[in-house]
Write a protein that holds these residues in place. Sequence first.
Motif, PDB file in Angstrom:
ATOM      1  N   PHE A  47       0.829  -1.201   0.000  1.00 17.33           N
ATOM      2  CA  PHE A  47       0.000   0.000   0.000  1.00 17.33           C
ATOM      3  C   PHE A  47       0.866   1.255   0.000  1.00 17.33           C
ATOM      4  O   PHE A  47       0.615   2.205  -0.752  1.00 17.33           O
ATOM      5  CB  PHE A  47      -0.920  -0.014   1.225  1.00 17.33           C
ATOM      6  N   ASP A  48       1.895   1.268   0.817  1.00 16.27           N
ATOM      7  CA  ASP A  48       2.772   2.440   0.888  1.00 16.27           C
ATOM      8  C   ASP A  48       3.513   2.651  -0.431  1.00 16.27           C
ATOM      9  O   ASP A  48       3.681   3.787  -0.889  1.00 16.27           O
ATOM     10  CB  ASP A  48       3.772   2.254   2.034  1.00 16.27           C
ATOM     11  N   THR A  49       3.942   1.549  -1.072  1.00 10.76           N
ATOM     12  CA  THR A  49       4.621   1.654  -2.366  1.00 10.76           C
ATOM     13  C   THR A  49       3.690   2.203  -3.432  1.00 10.76           C
ATOM     14  O   THR A  49       4.048   3.117  -4.193  1.00 10.76           O
ATOM     15  CB  THR A  49       5.155   0.281  -2.799  1.00 10.76           C
ATOM     16  N   ASP A  74       1.660   6.543  -6.965  1.00 12.83           N
ATOM     17  CA  ASP A  74       0.566   7.404  -7.413  1.00 12.83           C
ATOM     18  C   ASP A  74       0.923   8.877  -7.232  1.00 12.83           C
ATOM     19  O   ASP A  74       0.666   9.705  -8.114  1.00 12.83           O
ATOM     20  CB  ASP A  74      -0.711   7.083  -6.641  1.00 12.83           C
ATOM     21  N   ALA A  75       1.502   9.204  -6.078  1.00 12.02           N
ATOM     22  CA  ALA A  75       1.869  10.599  -5.818  1.00 12.02           C
ATOM     23  C   ALA A  75       2.904  11.088  -6.827  1.00 12.02           C
ATOM     24  O   ALA A  75       2.824  12.223  -7.325  1.00 12.02           O
ATOM     25  CB  ALA A  75       2.396  10.742  -4.390  1.00 12.02           C
ATOM     26  N   ALA A  76       3.873  10.229  -7.153  1.00 11.62           N
ATOM     27  CA  ALA A  76       4.895  10.621  -8.128  1.00 11.62           C
ATOM     28  C   ALA A  76       4.291  10.802  -9.513  1.00 11.62           C
ATOM     29  O   ALA A  76       4.632  11.759 -10.238  1.00 11.62           O
ATOM     30  CB  ALA A  76       5.999   9.559  -8.162  1.00 11.62           C
ATOM     31  N   ALA A  77       3.382   9.917  -9.907  1.00 12.45           N
ATOM     32  CA  ALA A  77       2.758  10.028 -11.224  1.00 12.45           C
ATOM     33  C   ALA A  77       1.893  11.283 -11.323  1.00 12.45           C
ATOM     34  O   ALA A  77       1.889  11.975 -12.349  1.00 12.45           O
ATOM     35  CB  ALA A  77       1.921   8.786 -11.511  1.00 12.45           C
ATOM     36  N   ILE A  78       1.165  11.592 -10.269  1.00 12.83           N
ATOM     37  CA  ILE A  78       0.322  12.793 -10.268  1.00 12.83           C
ATOM     38  C   ILE A  78       1.174  14.053 -10.322  1.00 12.83           C
ATOM     39  O   ILE A  78       0.873  15.004 -11.058  1.00 12.83           O
ATOM     40  CB  ILE A  78      -0.586  12.789  -9.026  1.00 12.83           C
ATOM     41  N   ALA A  79       2.277  14.057  -9.579  1.00  9.48           N
ATOM     42  CA  ALA A  79       3.163  15.225  -9.593  1.00  9.48           C
ATOM     43  C   ALA A  79       3.786  15.421 -10.971  1.00  9.48           C
ATOM     44  O   ALA A  79       3.903  16.560 -11.464  1.00  9.48           O
ATOM     45  CB  ALA A  79       4.251  15.059  -8.534  1.00  9.48           C
ATOM     46  N   ALA A  80       4.183  14.313 -11.606  1.00  7.99           N
ATOM     47  CA  ALA A  80       4.770  14.425 -12.951  1.00  7.99           C
ATOM     48  C   ALA A  80       3.743  14.929 -13.956  1.00  7.99           C
ATOM     49  O   ALA A  80       4.057  15.740 -14.837  1.00  7.99           O
ATOM     50  CB  ALA A  80       5.314  13.066 -13.382  1.00  7.99           C
ATOM     51  N   ALA A  81       2.496  14.463 -13.822  1.00 11.46           N
ATOM     52  CA  ALA A  81       1.450  14.916 -14.743  1.00 11.46           C
ATOM     53  C   ALA A  81       1.141  16.392 -14.548  1.00 11.46           C
ATOM     54  O   ALA A  81       0.939  17.138 -15.515  1.00 11.46           O
ATOM     55  CB  ALA A  81       0.193  14.081 -14.536  1.00 11.46           C
ATOM     56  N   GLN A  82       1.137  16.822 -13.297  1.00 11.73           N
ATOM     57  CA  GLN A  82       0.886  18.236 -13.033  1.00 11.73           C
ATOM     58  C   GLN A  82       2.013  19.106 -13.566  1.00 11.73           C
ATOM     59  O   GLN A  82       1.781  20.197 -14.101  1.00 11.73           O
ATOM     60  CB  GLN A  82       0.706  18.449 -11.531  1.00 11.73           C
TER      61      GLN A  82
END
Length: 706
Positions: free
Chosen positions: A448-450, A455-463
């Motif tokens: 879950f932590d991984t 997800d956080a990294a992918a969202i930040a890259a998309a933003q």
Amino acid sequence: MAYDLIDLSHASVGMGALWQVDVATENAGASSSYMCQQSLLPSDVTRVAPGLGGVDRGNEPPQFNARAPASSSSPLDGALPNQALAGSRAATSLPSLTPAVPALHLPLDAHSHKRAMLIRSGVEHPKGVLPHHYLTEAVSSNRRWPILSRTVRMVIVVFAISLVATLCLSFTLFSSSSSSGCMAVFNLGSLMNSYVEQTVPLTPYMKLFLVEPSADDASFVRRVIDFDHRPLDGGSSMYASDADGHAQVWTARALLYTAMEDMHTFGAHVNQSANDTIDAWLRTIQEQLVTEIEDAHDAVMGPSVLLDYHLAITVTSDVDLDELTQAMKAHSPFGRVSLLQSPPPPANATSAWVHNATLRMDDDPSVAFGQEPHRRYQGAQLLTSTVLAVWQGEAAALYVDLGADRFHGIYKALQYLDDIAKPARANPTAMMTDGPYVAARLGDMQLFDTYRADDAAAIAAAQAANVSLARKMRGWLDPILCFGDSITQYGMSPGGWVSQLAASQVRMRDISNRGIQSSNTNVYTPGSLLRMARDILPPGRSPHAVSLFWGQNDFVENTIGVPLPWYEAQMRLVIHLVRSLWPSSQVAVLTPHLRADASPETTLRVLKYRAATARAAASSPNIHLIDTWSVLMGSQWLSDTTRVTNITVTPEMTSPTYGDQLDPVILAERTPVWLKRMKEVTKDNIHFSPLGDDTLYKAVRPILES
């Protein structure tokens, strides 16, 4: 007033008695001292003569020589070099268990283990601070007591210890004689770290996996070792007082547990005993936890937080329990340790259980769910039995695999579970009666932590790239995921409730059915759910909606069943994980429904699992609860009860969280009416008929499509 700092960078975190630390400097105005725990200090602390005798050192801290006796048996003790706080740490071959970090604040609440206190004359530290380099007030060197006084003091101490030992022995023997169904034995090997041994009958579920099922007297041997629970302000050693002065029993903040089935389940070498393997495992866990606690600079506790936890281990009958007990007493850093030993195997058998080496099958994604399901059930029941046989009011339980090779994230997982368990801590009587409030596996929490970090990294890259992660390819939007047992799996049959949902979403959303026949919350782990979801959704993407539908297999009383408190604890976790991982998704939780062939007793049992599902759903925000009872039998399923019983039906009585409290007279009267309706909506007493599928589809569609 001057203060001296003791460098405890290599202090053992083993158990033991209190140590008196006297420090002398020239500019100290009065004689005083602090009491620190042996577990938090080196085995011996003496001053280094240079620079202390009559020299005004100003604010410069004195040097200390911290060394351990050569006869120390602790795997974490050893010879330590002289160290100065201002200098860098001296080279040593031992692992560093306590790297330097800023002072850590220790909350003085009812959950903090009493040995974690820094005490001055029996009074807690005024600021509630337990620094990493323990603070000691300076003591003038001309205030030393003569040798004769020390001898007198030693005589007094020996007399006091003898008196306490006599009282403890009398109290324990009295308690043992008054307990029913258990055999208690007082161990004279350690006055402060004594244990009680009891026999605990196997659960009805665990008895089903015995090689000889007729062995009705089969039981676990349980030993519970409590390590020196010191009160904050006197009184019984098992009690403390809160801010209002009310007595409270010390309860561990969380229960860490593990289990072994045979010599093949924990990676032992041929010439390595089980005791050696468990001892090595314990040291690994201990070092990992200490490292993680000190790496968490925002943590409110230091390494002494381990005293707040309860460790439970289930071992096989071939383990030397006496030797293991002594090892736990010598090396364990936890405030409580419970050892649970499986019953011995019958003649011509190697194990008491039918199946061996099954604990890790659920963590292997390459193993199909249909592969040897009864092995899965046995392994899960063994873990469940471990917790329920040793549970002493802990709000959270975390399984740390004895044979795993990855132990990172233990402290983070404990913190996450602690956040979930806050309502239970506020009102433990109402929230927890027979088991933990929430239960998890370390492997699932690591996954879950991984995934959350991915997800956080992918969202930040998309933003950063100013792009959207939402899928809108030729009109298709994010999918709907359906998780559950055979009720969900068969829902994909022609005309099934999931099939109708898929038909309504053609060219809009995909419907992914991940219902698995014969699964329950023991074997359909959160890790399994997360892996299957990741196969469908790439990092950063969320499903439009999720349905969670278990309990139909969990409530039955056979090998596939799950004890009620354990079912609720696991449901609460999976709901929290889904809600945390996909905060914008619609989440629907469905309660288990009544079987069409149920007796009044079975009806009450299903109502209890229905209520547990509702409580678990209510513990997370923005969860839609779909009550299958009112959906399948109508909102007025209790309306005409007053005909015979003359009991007025209130809206509260129809609530899922109240249903398990219905009057037995109502159940006896209404069960035949309910069963008649369930015959209409099921085709085999449990799986839905076309009418049942239509009825459920109409209830879930507005939520999952919204």
